[in-house]
Design an enzyme around this catalytic site. Structure first.
Site, PDB file in Angstrom:
ATOM      1  N   SER A 153       0.845  -1.187   0.000  1.00  7.34           N
ATOM      2  CA  SER A 153       0.000   0.000   0.000  1.00  7.34           C
ATOM      3  C   SER A 153       0.888   1.247   0.000  1.00  7.34           C
ATOM      4  CB  SER A 153      -0.956  -0.041   1.195  1.00  7.34           C
ATOM      5  OG  SER A 153      -1.995   0.895   1.026  1.00  7.34           O
ATOM      6  N   ASP A 159      -9.915  -3.358  -5.670  1.00  2.00           N
ATOM      7  CA  ASP A 159      -9.454  -2.393  -4.670  1.00  2.00           C
ATOM      8  C   ASP A 159     -10.425  -1.220  -4.540  1.00  2.00           C
ATOM      9  OD1 ASP A 159      -7.965  -0.796  -2.945  1.00  2.00           O
ATOM     10  OD2 ASP A 159      -6.064  -1.274  -3.918  1.00  2.00           O
ATOM     11  N   HIS A 211      -8.144  -4.872  -1.619  1.00  2.00           N
ATOM     12  CA  HIS A 211      -6.875  -4.272  -1.218  1.00  2.00           C
ATOM     13  C   HIS A 211      -6.149  -5.130  -0.181  1.00  2.00           C
ATOM     14  CE1 HIS A 211      -4.077  -0.924  -0.848  1.00  2.00           C
ATOM     15  NE2 HIS A 211      -4.181  -0.989   0.470  1.00  2.00           N
TER      16      HIS A 211
END
Length: 341
Positions: free
Chosen positions: A104, A222, A277
């Protein structure tokens, strides 16, 4: 004589394993996570299982877990990046370089490390759902999540305020195409690290293009990083949702960051992972680690090799040469003695 040569070979063979090992790995966690979380420990353990003896370092801003998590949310990114540059430079196991895994926002920050510091050198950089082109919006909130909705409303209106740009992590990589001029003027981190301002920093492109490989992973479902295509440096029109891929963008074709140099030489890769995600299965992580990590590094030939290890080799070779010379002199003396008999 043959036995002495065999002994010399044996001693040298003993020395070689000291000098060859899998290249170390550095991992940087994401927003709200911590360096020693279960997820980061799982990644490190999987890499260790595949490459026994490999050195893995998890980047931290604070050794206290909850504080490290807090500092991933709050703080000035320029200052945090400087801390990490010093941190990695102080670790002896990393002196010959490493491969990086950024999860991330950690992937964006590791790229920032490469561009601004890169000492010790990063050879490969793999990023997972990272906001390489920033975020244009914030994760959607549940209708009943009042705290989340208030947070997003504040960020949208105050993201480019001085306070936000000096203290709120996500605001420092907020990039709203509808407010592009304001972004360029006030962005505290991303506009610089993406070399988007009129005056370019040539060293950013030079350092990033020195990577052996830049590998960008996007999560197909995501909803945390918005738009998800930012993981591939793509631009998304907020009104039409038309996606402009990296290779069609100015940042690539004018090579502001060295991405075109990487792409033209086959060192820039785009992959996707099915799901939401940061939903990475063990199987997927093992497949990725097997494909990209574990490069054997021979420190005897590595540029800037360890002086201590070179000294060990020189000591062994010198010792063997002394013995061989002594033995040779004994043989010559014996031959000479027989010639006069």
């Amino acid at each position: 004589m043959t036995r002495l040569i065999s002994m010399a070979s044996y001693l040298l063979c003993l020395a070689i394993p000291i000098l060859a090992s899998p290249r170390p790995v550095v991992i940087w966690h994401g927003l709200g996570d911590s360096y020693d979380s279960d997820g980061m420990q799982r990644v490190a353990a999987l890499i260790h299982d595949i490459y026994p003896g490999i050195f893995v370092h998890s980047v931290y801003l604070n050794l206290e877990s909850s504080q490290d998590s807090k500092e991933s949310l709050l703080g000035r990114l320029d200052d945090q990046l400087a801390v990490v540059c010093d941190q990695l430079a102080s670790i002896p196991e990393l002196e010959h370089g490493f491969d990086g895994l950024g999860f991330s926002q950690g992937g964006l920050f590791l790229r920032g490390y490469v561009e601004r510091c890169n000492s010790p050198k990063a050879y490969k950089l793999l990023t997972f759902g990272s906001p390489q082109n920033g975020v244009a919006d914030f994760p959607p909130c549940n209708a009943r999540d009042f705290v989340c909705r208030r947070r997003n409303a504040f960020l949208k209106t105050q993201a480019y305020s001085q306070y936000a740009q000096e203290s709120i992590t996500v605001a420092q990589y907020y990039r709203n195409p509808d407010q592009y001029d304001k972004y360029l003027e006030r962005s505290g981190f991303l506009a610089d690290i993406n070399n988007e301002r009129q005056v370019k920093n040539a060293t950013y492109a030079e350092k990033l293009s020195s990577l052996e490989e830049l590998v960008l992973y996007l999560f197909t479902e995501d909803e945390t990083v918005v738009p998800k295509e930012t993981a591939w440096f793509a631009e998304v029109d907020k009104k039409t949702e038309v996606v402009t891929p990296l290779v069609e963008r100015q940042i690539y074709n004018e090579d502001w960051l060295g991405l075109k140099a990487l792409g033209d030489s086959g060192r820039l890769h785009f992959y996707s992972i099915e799901g939401r995600h940061m939903r990475i299965t063990n199987e997927t992580m093992i497949e990725i680690a097997t494909k990209f990590l574990g490069t054997e590094v021979n420190l005897e030939t590595e540029k800037g090799g360890s002086m201590q290890q070179q000294e060990i080799l020189e000591e062994i070779v010198g010792y063997v040469n002394v013995i061989l010379n002594q033995r040779l002199q004994q043989i010559l003396a014996a031959v000479a003695g027989q010639a006069y008999m």
